[in-house]
Scaffold this active site. Structure first.
Site, PDB file in Angstrom:
ATOM      1  N   CYS A 147     -49.314 -27.213  16.022  1.00 36.08           N
ATOM      2  CA  CYS A 147     -48.397 -27.122  14.889  1.00 36.08           C
ATOM      3  C   CYS A 147     -47.240 -26.205  15.299  1.00 36.08           C
ATOM      4  O   CYS A 147     -47.456 -25.017  15.586  1.00 36.08           O
ATOM      5  CB  CYS A 147     -49.123 -26.563  13.669  1.00 36.08           C
ATOM      6  N   VAL A 165     -52.571 -29.822  10.624  1.00 34.69           N
ATOM      7  CA  VAL A 165     -51.190 -29.625  10.221  1.00 34.69           C
ATOM      8  C   VAL A 165     -51.039 -28.258   9.575  1.00 34.69           C
ATOM      9  O   VAL A 165     -51.999 -27.666   9.083  1.00 34.69           O
ATOM     10  CB  VAL A 165     -50.755 -30.736   9.234  1.00 34.69           C
ATOM     11  N   CYS A 166     -49.813 -27.745   9.596  1.00 34.71           N
ATOM     12  CA  CYS A 166     -49.554 -26.448   8.979  1.00 34.71           C
ATOM     13  C   CYS A 166     -49.826 -26.511   7.491  1.00 34.71           C
ATOM     14  O   CYS A 166     -49.538 -27.526   6.860  1.00 34.71           O
ATOM     15  CB  CYS A 166     -48.112 -26.029   9.225  1.00 34.71           C
ATOM     16  N   PRO A 167     -50.419 -25.472   6.897  1.00 40.00           N
ATOM     17  CA  PRO A 167     -50.676 -24.150   7.472  1.00 40.00           C
ATOM     18  C   PRO A 167     -52.102 -23.975   7.971  1.00 40.00           C
ATOM     19  O   PRO A 167     -52.573 -22.847   8.100  1.00 40.00           O
ATOM     20  CB  PRO A 167     -50.438 -23.237   6.278  1.00 40.00           C
ATOM     21  N   PHE A 168     -52.825 -25.082   8.249  1.00 41.65           N
ATOM     22  CA  PHE A 168     -54.255 -24.979   8.506  1.00 41.65           C
ATOM     23  C   PHE A 168     -54.632 -24.211   9.775  1.00 41.65           C
ATOM     24  O   PHE A 168     -55.674 -23.550   9.781  1.00 41.65           O
ATOM     25  CB  PHE A 168     -54.894 -26.366   8.466  1.00 41.65           C
TER      26      PHE A 168
END
Length: 476
Positions: free
Chosen positions: A439, A412-415
């Site tokens: 994402c 998931v963001c920001p990963f």
């Protein structure tokens, strides 16, 4: 008449989804990247909203009830909400529209957000909420405290915002940034354009809502609590303009995502699900205490220049910063993508933040045929000896000399961006990094970061519904 809430909510959902409009990301970027570029989009919402509401108020079209400032509730609530949106992966409105994109983690966060907000407003935690708000300063808005017209503040923030927007637009125009080659209806809105439209929607919302007896504008927390309360009690008082607004937001975002190939059911693993549960619970408690979320406080109360709105946003910002420091870090260790085929239209993420299974049965990143066992060594030909290369991150697969693949499907963001930055630091100038991700927000954040850091994009494509692949070439 309350059906106007459903219609306006659907329009809002389309704009938020197509603009990748995420206040969590705007605040998080300041802490993680030191950039205020995207925060200007929120200032645009506030500026447009402020001018519009000042006009409606001064002409007598609306008569807002100004909220008073209860310091303990606003400060504690803001911090809790800021921490919660980091865990949930999005703010209140972001959780609604990402649910429309098919993110099951957002569904979980949304349900828990509704449960805790309802408990704070109408249930067993209502006493705690009232106790926290018992210390009330009675202060409403800054213009009222100073005895001046709100027009001075509205025009001032509009001028400052216009100058900031011009600065960043000119700055970005000087940098090469590659976007997806798509038909016009699939192209995302520029975040500043989305911000201006959201501001206009906010201005329109107030008289439409007031016409139904709800003297307020855009709001997410109370309508979310009302939606759950109505669903469980059938209390007709809980089916109102605000309830239909948030339901419309969900419908609009789903339509926008489905029409542009950005919808797919994405199932999180246990770790991400637990984070979503805690994030949602904290969002409901925090927003109730603070008297609003990043919409109620961050867009509406700020545009009225209330003490509550601006101070809440300061502490939400601090909560986001603390949450980013605690929980947003690149993973450690190696990550080998799995090859199990997912069910049609869905995938699980056995290691949500550690990169799970690819979205499609066929891995979009296919290494070219070549000699095995080259590892991180340059391949020599003829009489030229093999020269060792510096060690490359274990998170990537080596496709060929100087060409690597990073699988962030399910992150998931920001990963996806966090991992891309971490890996790129281990590569040499001229090396290629192919990043697979799903994402939606990363379709903008990764190319933007590449342009800012001097890397180039040699390829950018969409692989099926809600799946993308971008190839970066490290700059010198």
């Amino acid at each position: 008449m309350i059906v106007s809430g459903l219609i306006l909510g659907a329009v809002l959902g389309v704009v938020l989804q197509r603009g990748r409009f995420c206040v969590t990301g705007m605040l998080r970027d300041i802490w993680l990247s030191g950039t205020y570029r995207n925060l200007v989009a929120l200032l645009i919402v506030i500026a447009v909203h402020a001018v519009g509401l000042a006009a409606l108020t001064s002409t007598g079209v609306i008569a807002p009830d100004y909220s008073t400032f209860a310091p303990a509730a606003v400060i504690v609530g803001g911090l809790i909400f800021g921490l919660g949106i980091i865990l949930a992966g999005g703010c209140a409105s972001g959780t609604w529209y990402r649910s429309g994109e098919g993110l099951v983690g957002s569904w979980i966060a949304l349900v828990m957000y509704a449960v805790s907000a309802a408990a704070m407003k109408y249930g067993p935690l209502a006493g705690f909420d009232s106790w926290m708000k018992s210390w009330d300063t009675g202060l409403t808005t800054v213009p009222e405290a100073l005895g001046v017209s709100p027009w001075w503040f509205a025009l001032a923030i509009a001028l400052v915002t216009a100058a900031l927007a011009r600065h960043f637009l000119l700055q970005d125009a000087a940098k090469p940034k590659v976007t997806l080659n798509q038909p016009w209806y699939k192209k995302p809105l520029h975040m500043y354009t989305a911000g201006a439209i959201v501001g206009v929607i906010g201005v329109i919302a107030w008289p439409l809502s007031a016409a139904t007896g709800r003297n307020s504008g855009l709001g997410i927390t109370t309508p979310t609590a009302d939606t759950l309360t109505y669903a469980t009690t059938a209390d007709p008082a809980r089916l109102n303009w605000g309830t239909l607004l948030v339901l419309g937001l969900l419908v609009g975002s789903f339509i926008a995502a489905k029409a542009t190939g950005e919808f797919r059911v994405r199932v999180p693993d246990a770790k991400t699900s637990v984070r979503s549960v805690w994030g949602g619970l904290m969002m409901g408690v925090g927003a109730s205490l603070a008297g609003g979320c990043t919409v109620g406080n961050g867009m509406v109360e700020t545009s009225l220049f209330s003490f509550k709105g601006w101070i809440a946003m300061v502490f939400i910002f601090l909560g986001v910063g603390l949450g980013a420091k605690l929980w947003i870090k690149p993973k450690s260790g190696s990550a080998t993508p799995t090859t199990a085929a997912p069910a049609a239209g869905t995938y699980s993420t056995p290691q949500s933040l550690d990169h799970g299974a690819p979205a499609n049965p066929v891995d979009p990143i296919t290494p070219p045929a070549g000699p095995a066992g080259t590892g991180n060594l340059a391949v020599a030909t003829g009489l030229i000896s093999m020269a060792p290369r510096p060690k490359v991150s274990e998170k990537v697969r080596t496709l060929s000399e100087g060409r690597y693949a990073l699988d962030t499907m399910g992150a998931v963001c920001p990963f996806p961006l966090v991992e891309a930055k971490d890996v790129m630091n281990t590569l040499q100038p001229g090396d290629e990094l192919i990043i697979a991700f799903d994402c939606t927000q990363a379709t903008d954040s990764i190319p933007q970061w590449a342009a800012d850091d001097g890397h180039s994009v040699s390829d950018f494509r969409q692989n099926g519904d809600a799946g993308w692949e971008v190839t970066l070439v490290k700059g010198g």
